[in-house]
Design an enzyme around this catalytic site. Structure first.
Site, short mmCIF file in Angstrom:
data_model
loop_
_atom_site.label_atom_id
_atom_site.label_comp_id
_atom_site.label_asym_id
_atom_site.label_seq_id
_atom_site.Cartn_x
_atom_site.Cartn_y
_atom_site.Cartn_z
N HIS A 157 0.77 -1.30 -0.07
CA HIS A 157 0.09 -0.18 0.04
C HIS A 157 0.81 1.19 0.23
CE1 HIS A 157 -3.31 -2.72 1.23
NE2 HIS A 157 -4.03 -1.85 0.64
N LYS A 161 -0.71 4.65 4.84
CA LYS A 161 -1.39 3.77 5.50
C LYS A 161 -0.68 3.44 6.79
CE LYS A 161 -3.96 -0.77 4.91
NZ LYS A 161 -5.24 0.02 5.36
#
Length: 273
Positions: A157, A161
């Protein structure tokens, strides 16, 4: 499913909130409310202009309490502490919820379960239809391979995040573990360093990558002797998550009070693998 559900978007000023506003409009449903923190400078702004789709006449509100009466369902992709408050308010008001927030504590998960006794709640770590098809494929692969392979899950990600592994990676692990009759809490291995010894067959490994602007990539590896099967999902933008959440919002309105997931929304529970 309601023909024209009145949908509220919580955390409307965030990256996902703005895309959700776009998705509600694209689906032809009514954006009944858009909510931000009371102290946000965005309060009073037009939600459509904020989302880049032009003026729609819906002002950003700083109070969920004030707009709940206008909503059949709210979509919440915020933060655990914020969602905790939203659960209490929606439960008391009997307003359905679609929750995409991840990183809940056990206590917060319990509150979510309790709220689902008061009002219908859809909760999923990932609302992408593609991801949920991927989960179904993982269940099939797990049934076929059984305990004959080693299983590893890799997720990647963007650098912003804050939780790891991702909720989707955990959802994948839980689907595999449940299919194999295992307990993920006992079998999950979240990091390896130093002299770890031989790999235990029952373990399900997780590897996390964070960097740049990666929207979301997940791969489950079924590793045997002489061959390896990889099942991968890659997201290239966030609209697929938003479109799935809006689909869930339209579906859940009028349902009985309990907790649902995307398997229910997509009718996957009627499909045997």
């Amino acid at each position: 499913m309601s023909a024209s559900p009145r949908i509220g978007v919580l955390g409307a000023g965030g990256r996902m909130g703005r895309i959700l506003i776009q998705a509600v409009q694209q689906a032809g449903y009514q954006l009944a409310a858009a909510v931000e923190r009371p102290e946000s400078s965005l309060v009073g702004s037009d939600a459509g202009e904020l989302a880049g789709i032009g003026h729609i006449g819906v002002k950003i509100s700083g109070s969920l309490v004030e707009v709940l009466k206008d909503c059949d369902v709210v979509i919440d992709f915020t933060a655990p502490v914020a969602t905790e408050q939203h659960l209490k308010l929606c439960g008391d008001a009997g307003v359905a919820m679609v929750i995409g927030t991840t990183g809940f504590s056990e206590q917060q998960k319990q509150l979510l379960n309790e709220t689902a006794h008061q009002t219908p709640v859809v909760y999923a770590a990932n609302y992408s239809v593609g991801v949920n098809v991927t989960i179904k494929l993982l269940e099939l692969a797990s049934k076929v391979f059984g305990d004959s392979v080693d299983i590893e899950i890799i997720e990647a990600h963007h650098r912003h995040k804050v939780d790891a592994p991702s909720g989707t990676a955990l959802m994948m692990g839980e689907a595999i573990a449940e299919t194999l009759g295992r307990d993920l809490k006992q079998d999950a291995v979240y990091c390896r360093e130093g002299h770890t010894g031989p790999r235990e067959r029952q373990s399900i490994g997780f590897q996390t990558i964070r960097g740049g602007d990666i929207v979301g990539e997940h791969t489950a590896m079924f590793i045997g002797e002489g061959e390896r099967v990889e099942i991968t999902h890659k997201a290239t933008n966030r609209m697929n998550f938003a479109a799935g959440a809006v689909r869930a919002a339209a579906w859940v309105v009028g349902r009985e009070a309990r907790k649902y997931d995307m398997k229910d929304v997509l009718g996957f529970n009627d499909i045997q693998v």
